[in-house]
Design an enzyme around this catalytic site. Structure first.
Site, PDB file in Angstrom:
ATOM      1  N   GLY A   4      -6.021 -32.329   6.201  1.00 42.17           N
ATOM      2  CA  GLY A   4      -5.074 -33.386   5.503  1.00 42.17           C
ATOM      3  C   GLY A   4      -3.647 -32.935   5.705  1.00 42.17           C
ATOM      4  O   GLY A   4      -3.238 -31.765   6.818  1.00 42.17           O
ATOM      5  N   CYS A   5      -2.637 -33.148   5.059  1.00 43.40           N
ATOM      6  CA  CYS A   5      -1.291 -32.861   5.162  1.00 43.40           C
ATOM      7  C   CYS A   5      -1.252 -31.087   5.212  1.00 43.40           C
ATOM      8  O   CYS A   5      -1.767 -30.698   4.257  1.00 43.40           O
ATOM      9  CB  CYS A   5      -0.520 -33.398   4.091  1.00 43.40           C
ATOM     10  SG  CYS A   5       1.113 -32.742   4.014  1.00 43.40           S
ATOM     11  N   PHE A   6      -0.320 -30.684   6.155  1.00 46.08           N
ATOM     12  CA  PHE A   6      -0.306 -29.222   6.403  1.00 46.08           C
ATOM     13  C   PHE A   6       0.186 -28.510   5.308  1.00 46.08           C
ATOM     14  O   PHE A   6      -0.010 -27.435   4.994  1.00 46.08           O
ATOM     15  CB  PHE A   6      -0.028 -28.743   7.756  1.00 46.08           C
ATOM     16  CG  PHE A   6       1.205 -29.354   8.224  1.00 46.08           C
ATOM     17  CD1 PHE A   6       2.301 -29.784   7.465  1.00 46.08           C
ATOM     18  CD2 PHE A   6       1.574 -29.453   9.654  1.00 46.08           C
ATOM     19  CE1 PHE A   6       3.421 -30.294   8.062  1.00 46.08           C
ATOM     20  CE2 PHE A   6       2.888 -29.404  10.137  1.00 46.08           C
ATOM     21  CZ  PHE A   6       3.674 -30.258   9.450  1.00 46.08           C
TER      22      PHE A   6
END
Length: 176
Positions: free
Chosen positions: A13-15
């Site tokens: 997902g979002c890093f």
């Protein structure tokens, strides 16, 4: 890096949240030597991609955390075990409200030992945690990686009130 260090690249997902969870778990002399965010394994016709390009959805790149670690202190299995517990690997091309191919669940390995461990741990979680939902995690060799822009590095440390994906937390038992 040292002569014995290894690199493993993970998309969950979002890093920002991915980097943050691994930093909290394995920093401070626990074997994590480096942890940077970037973009991996997209269409090779795009060179030096930007955040805006990746978010457009047309490049095929995945937001990832690139972990460099000392296998004498931190095992590949420990990293991959935490990976499967810190996000929902059954979501296809998304995590929580973040939707798009750039948010896919992915393990990009750099050697065959990592590949073997990734497959074994994935199989364990499929059987024990997600028997009725298919794990969507892509497991593939790392082909290409670009560092994300400087302002993305350690983003949640610099912006403590910044956005965190609600699916980024360490699960202690299988979901019901």
């Amino acid at each position: 890096m040292t002569a014995t260090s290894k690199v493993l690249v993970l998309g969950a997902g979002c890093f920002w949240g991915t980097e943050h969870v691994f930093a909290k778990a394995f920093a401070n002399n626990k074997g994590l030597l480096s942890n940077i965010v970037g973009y991996a394994n997209g269409n090779e016709k795009y060179h030096g991609v930007s955040y805006q390009q990746v978010c457009s959805g047309g490049t095929g790149y995945v937001e990832v955390a690139k972990l460099t670690y000392d296998p004498a202190q931190l095992s590949t299995e420990s990293i991959i075990d935490l990976f499967f517990r810190m996000h929902d690997p059954t979501q296809l091309n998304s995590q929580g409200p973040d939707v798009g191919q750039q948010y896919k669940s992915a393990i990009y390995y750099t050697d065959e030992e990592q590949h073997k461990v990734a497959e074994q741990v994935k199989e364990k979680y499929q059987k024990d945690w997600y028997p009725n939902r298919k794990i969507q995690t892509e497991i593939a060799p790392l082909k290409i990686f670009y560092d994300a822009e400087t302002y993305h590095q350690k983003y949640l440390d610099s912006n403590p009130g910044g956005y965190e994906c609600p699916t980024h937390f360490i699960r202690t038992e299988p979901p019901r």
